[in-house]
Scaffold this motif. Structure first.
Motif, PDB file in Angstrom:
ATOM      1  N   ILE A  93       0.834  -1.200   0.000  1.00 30.32           N
ATOM      2  CA  ILE A  93       0.000   0.000   0.000  1.00 30.32           C
ATOM      3  C   ILE A  93       0.873   1.256   0.000  1.00 30.32           C
ATOM      4  O   ILE A  93       0.603   2.225  -0.721  1.00 30.32           O
ATOM      5  N   THR A  94       1.935   1.239   0.813  1.00 28.03           N
ATOM      6  CA  THR A  94       2.860   2.376   0.863  1.00 28.03           C
ATOM      7  C   THR A  94       3.530   2.604  -0.487  1.00 28.03           C
ATOM      8  O   THR A  94       3.698   3.745  -0.927  1.00 28.03           O
ATOM      9  N   PHE A  95       3.905   1.510  -1.139  1.00 29.16           N
ATOM     10  CA  PHE A  95       4.549   1.617  -2.452  1.00 29.16           C
ATOM     11  C   PHE A  95       3.620   2.281  -3.465  1.00 29.16           C
ATOM     12  O   PHE A  95       4.025   3.205  -4.183  1.00 29.16           O
ATOM     13  N   VAL A  96       2.362   1.831  -3.516  1.00 30.00           N
ATOM     14  CA  VAL A  96       1.402   2.394  -4.470  1.00 30.00           C
ATOM     15  C   VAL A  96       1.166   3.875  -4.186  1.00 30.00           C
ATOM     16  O   VAL A  96       1.153   4.710  -5.101  1.00 30.00           O
ATOM     17  N   ALA A  97       0.984   4.210  -2.906  1.00 30.39           N
ATOM     18  CA  ALA A  97       0.723   5.604  -2.542  1.00 30.39           C
ATOM     19  C   ALA A  97       1.929   6.496  -2.838  1.00 30.39           C
ATOM     20  O   ALA A  97       1.780   7.617  -3.332  1.00 30.39           O
ATOM     21  N   THR A  98       3.129   6.000  -2.540  1.00 28.15           N
ATOM     22  CA  THR A  98       4.338   6.789  -2.794  1.00 28.15           C
ATOM     23  C   THR A  98       4.567   6.966  -4.283  1.00 28.15           C
ATOM     24  O   THR A  98       4.966   8.049  -4.742  1.00 28.15           O
ATOM     25  N   ILE A 134      -0.160  16.491   0.609  1.00 26.34           N
ATOM     26  CA  ILE A 134      -1.144  16.000   1.576  1.00 26.34           C
ATOM     27  C   ILE A 134      -1.062  14.472   1.657  1.00 26.34           C
ATOM     28  O   ILE A 134      -1.010  13.886   2.751  1.00 26.34           O
ATOM     29  N   VAL A 135      -1.053  13.825   0.504  1.00 23.87           N
ATOM     30  CA  VAL A 135      -0.950  12.358   0.469  1.00 23.87           C
ATOM     31  C   VAL A 135       0.370  11.903   1.068  1.00 23.87           C
ATOM     32  O   VAL A 135       0.429  10.932   1.837  1.00 23.87           O
ATOM     33  N   GLY A 136       1.457  12.611   0.738  1.00 23.80           N
ATOM     34  CA  GLY A 136       2.775  12.255   1.257  1.00 23.80           C
ATOM     35  C   GLY A 136       2.831  12.298   2.778  1.00 23.80           C
ATOM     36  O   GLY A 136       3.388  11.390   3.422  1.00 23.80           O
ATOM     37  N   LEU A 137       2.264  13.338   3.381  1.00 26.67           N
ATOM     38  CA  LEU A 137       2.240  13.436   4.843  1.00 26.67           C
ATOM     39  C   LEU A 137       1.431  12.303   5.463  1.00 26.67           C
ATOM     40  O   LEU A 137       1.842  11.696   6.466  1.00 26.67           O
ATOM     41  N   LEU A 138       0.279  12.007   4.862  1.00 29.24           N
ATOM     42  CA  LEU A 138      -0.560  10.932   5.376  1.00 29.24           C
ATOM     43  C   LEU A 138       0.157   9.585   5.284  1.00 29.24           C
ATOM     44  O   LEU A 138       0.103   8.778   6.223  1.00 29.24           O
ATOM     45  N   VAL A 139       0.839   9.354   4.163  1.00 27.08           N
ATOM     46  CA  VAL A 139       1.568   8.092   3.993  1.00 27.08           C
ATOM     47  C   VAL A 139       2.706   7.993   5.002  1.00 27.08           C
ATOM     48  O   VAL A 139       2.904   6.955   5.649  1.00 27.08           O
ATOM     49  N   GLY A 140       3.464   9.077   5.156  1.00 29.06           N
ATOM     50  CA  GLY A 140       4.592   9.067   6.081  1.00 29.06           C
ATOM     51  C   GLY A 140       4.164   8.777   7.512  1.00 29.06           C
ATOM     52  O   GLY A 140       4.751   7.906   8.189  1.00 29.06           O
ATOM     53  N   PHE A 141       3.135   9.471   7.994  1.00 28.42           N
ATOM     54  CA  PHE A 141       2.664   9.231   9.353  1.00 28.42           C
ATOM     55  C   PHE A 141       2.016   7.852   9.480  1.00 28.42           C
ATOM     56  O   PHE A 141       2.100   7.211  10.536  1.00 28.42           O
ATOM     57  N   GLY A 142       1.381   7.392   8.396  1.00 26.62           N
ATOM     58  CA  GLY A 142       0.803   6.056   8.412  1.00 26.62           C
ATOM     59  C   GLY A 142       1.866   4.980   8.567  1.00 26.62           C
ATOM     60  O   GLY A 142       1.675   4.003   9.308  1.00 26.62           O
ATOM     61  N   VAL A 143       3.011   5.165   7.888  1.00 21.84           N
ATOM     62  CA  VAL A 143       4.113   4.207   8.002  1.00 21.84           C
ATOM     63  C   VAL A 143       4.664   4.207   9.424  1.00 21.84           C
ATOM     64  O   VAL A 143       4.969   3.147   9.993  1.00 21.84           O
ATOM     65  N   TYR A 182      14.103  24.091  -7.585  1.00 24.16           N
ATOM     66  CA  TYR A 182      15.088  23.183  -7.005  1.00 24.16           C
ATOM     67  C   TYR A 182      14.467  22.310  -5.924  1.00 24.16           C
ATOM     68  O   TYR A 182      14.726  21.096  -5.856  1.00 24.16           O
ATOM     69  N   PHE A 183      13.650  22.895  -5.053  1.00 23.40           N
ATOM     70  CA  PHE A 183      13.008  22.120  -3.999  1.00 23.40           C
ATOM     71  C   PHE A 183      12.097  21.052  -4.587  1.00 23.40           C
ATOM     72  O   PHE A 183      11.993  19.937  -4.061  1.00 23.40           O
ATOM     73  N   SER A 184      11.426  21.377  -5.693  1.00 19.12           N
ATOM     74  CA  SER A 184      10.564  20.411  -6.345  1.00 19.12           C
ATOM     75  C   SER A 184      11.364  19.216  -6.857  1.00 19.12           C
ATOM     76  O   SER A 184      10.956  18.054  -6.696  1.00 19.12           O
ATOM     77  N   GLU A 185      12.509  19.494  -7.462  1.00 19.48           N
ATOM     78  CA  GLU A 185      13.359  18.416  -7.974  1.00 19.48           C
ATOM     79  C   GLU A 185      13.907  17.560  -6.829  1.00 19.48           C
ATOM     80  O   GLU A 185      13.975  16.334  -6.937  1.00 19.48           O
ATOM     81  N   PHE A 186      14.304  18.201  -5.721  1.00 24.89           N
ATOM     82  CA  PHE A 186      14.784  17.445  -4.560  1.00 24.89           C
ATOM     83  C   PHE A 186      13.686  16.517  -4.038  1.00 24.89           C
ATOM     84  O   PHE A 186      13.940  15.366  -3.678  1.00 24.89           O
ATOM     85  N   GLY A 187      12.454  17.043  -3.986  1.00 25.64           N
ATOM     86  CA  GLY A 187      11.333  16.245  -3.521  1.00 25.64           C
ATOM     87  C   GLY A 187      11.096  15.032  -4.398  1.00 25.64           C
ATOM     88  O   GLY A 187      10.833  13.925  -3.899  1.00 25.64           O
ATOM     89  N   ILE A 188      11.186  15.224  -5.700  1.00 24.91           N
ATOM     90  CA  ILE A 188      11.022  14.108  -6.638  1.00 24.91           C
ATOM     91  C   ILE A 188      12.106  13.058  -6.408  1.00 24.91           C
ATOM     92  O   ILE A 188      11.838  11.849  -6.406  1.00 24.91           O
ATOM     93  N   GLY A 189      13.332  13.517  -6.181  1.00 26.63           N
ATOM     94  CA  GLY A 189      14.433  12.587  -5.922  1.00 26.63           C
ATOM     95  C   GLY A 189      14.213  11.779  -4.655  1.00 26.63           C
ATOM     96  O   GLY A 189      14.477  10.565  -4.615  1.00 26.63           O
ATOM     97  N   LEU A 190      13.707  12.429  -3.603  1.00 30.23           N
ATOM     98  CA  LEU A 190      13.451  11.727  -2.343  1.00 30.23           C
ATOM     99  C   LEU A 190      12.329  10.704  -2.497  1.00 30.23           C
ATOM    100  O   LEU A 190      12.382   9.614  -1.910  1.00 30.23           O
ATOM    101  N   ALA A 191      11.306  11.049  -3.277  1.00 32.92           N
ATOM    102  CA  ALA A 191      10.228  10.093  -3.525  1.00 32.92           C
ATOM    103  C   ALA A 191      10.758   8.868  -4.259  1.00 32.92           C
ATOM    104  O   ALA A 191      10.376   7.726  -3.951  1.00 32.92           O
ATOM    105  N   ALA A 192      11.650   9.091  -5.221  1.00 36.94           N
ATOM    106  CA  ALA A 192      12.250   7.970  -5.954  1.00 36.94           C
ATOM    107  C   ALA A 192      13.084   7.095  -5.017  1.00 36.94           C
ATOM    108  O   ALA A 192      13.044   5.857  -5.091  1.00 36.94           O
ATOM    109  N   LEU A 193      13.832   7.739  -4.096  1.00 36.59           N
ATOM    110  CA  LEU A 193      14.640   6.975  -3.140  1.00 36.59           C
ATOM    111  C   LEU A 193      13.764   6.153  -2.199  1.00 36.59           C
ATOM    112  O   LEU A 193      14.119   5.027  -1.837  1.00 36.59           O
ATOM    113  N   SER A 194      12.621   6.712  -1.809  1.00 34.97           N
ATOM    114  CA  SER A 194      11.727   5.966  -0.915  1.00 34.97           C
ATOM    115  C   SER A 194      11.170   4.727  -1.605  1.00 34.97           C
ATOM    116  O   SER A 194      10.985   3.682  -0.968  1.00 34.97           O
TER     117      SER A 194
END
Length: 214
Positions: free
Chosen positions: A8-13, A180-189, A100-112
């Motif tokens: 579920i975390t994988f699909v949401a991320t 919003i989805v990212g925060l919910l997923v993170g706290f859910g994990v 730049y912050f947007s690109e960093f965020g995309i990179g972190l999502a890929a790493l997760s």
């Protein structure tokens, strides 16, 4: 944690990553419309691109109308065209920071996502990897919150002259949904991971024992 929880975390991320990529690439975070005589202009501002559509309606010789339409895009913001070396230098610096912050965020999502794939490979890794996954997902969401905050501030305070007539577009909305989805997923994990470490069956499964037990 159960494999189901990781799935579920994988699909949401993955969904938030796709939303982030779309919002970063779409040239319609803010949309401004103008009318001058017979001409209508629609200017769309994205994090890296500005697109302009011009539509002109002129009376024809036979009493009808002649229509002309032109559409063009360019990078945004640019030093000369957008006065980044002059009166708009603070705006350009802030807007570029949002890029730049947007690109960093995309990179972190890929790493997760990579961390999730590694974590589900063995039972022992599933017991420990949730912390790294939660951290990466939350950092990714925080970066997107920063992007949203920068653009919202520049828009509300009309830091760029054209923003006086602008309205939020789909890129802006997709970014909002993604963090919003990212925060919910993170706290859910985090909640699920802590419950799994305590041996809760709904989070850990029947074969799971708390870390440290013999």
């Amino acid at each position: 944690m159960r494999k189901t929880s990781y799935a579920i975390t994988f699909v949401a991320t993955l969904a938030t990553l796709i939303l982030n990529i779309l919002s970063a690439r779409l040239p319609d975070w803010l949309i401004a419309k103008y009318e001058f005589g017979n001409a209508q202009y629609t200017v769309r501002y994205g994090l890296t691109e500005r697109c302009e559509r011009k539509f002109v309606s002129l009376p024809g010789p036979d009493g009808g109308s002649i229509y002309y339409e032109d559409y063009s895009c360019r990078g945004f913001p640019l030093s000369v065209q957008d006065s980044c070396d002059g009166e708009n230098r603070r705006f350009c610096a802030a807007w570029s920071s949002a890029q730049y912050f947007s690109e960093f965020g995309i990179g972190l999502a890929a790493l997760s996502i990579v961390a999730l794939l590694i974590g589900v490979s063995t039972h022992s890794r599933r017991r420990r990897i949730w912390r790294a996954v939660a951290g990466l997902v939350l950092l990714h969401a925080i970066f997107q919150v920063v992007v949203f905050g920068i653009v919202t501030d520049l828009y509300r305070k009309e830091r760029f002259p054209a923003f006086e007539h602008a309205k939020p577009g789909s890129g802006f909305i997709l970014n909002f949904v993604s963090w919003i989805v990212g925060l919910l997923v993170g706290f859910g994990v985090i909640i699920t991971g802590i419950a799994a470490d305590k041996g809760k069956r709904w989070a850990a499964g029947n074969r799971y024992r708390p870390i440290g037990d013999a």
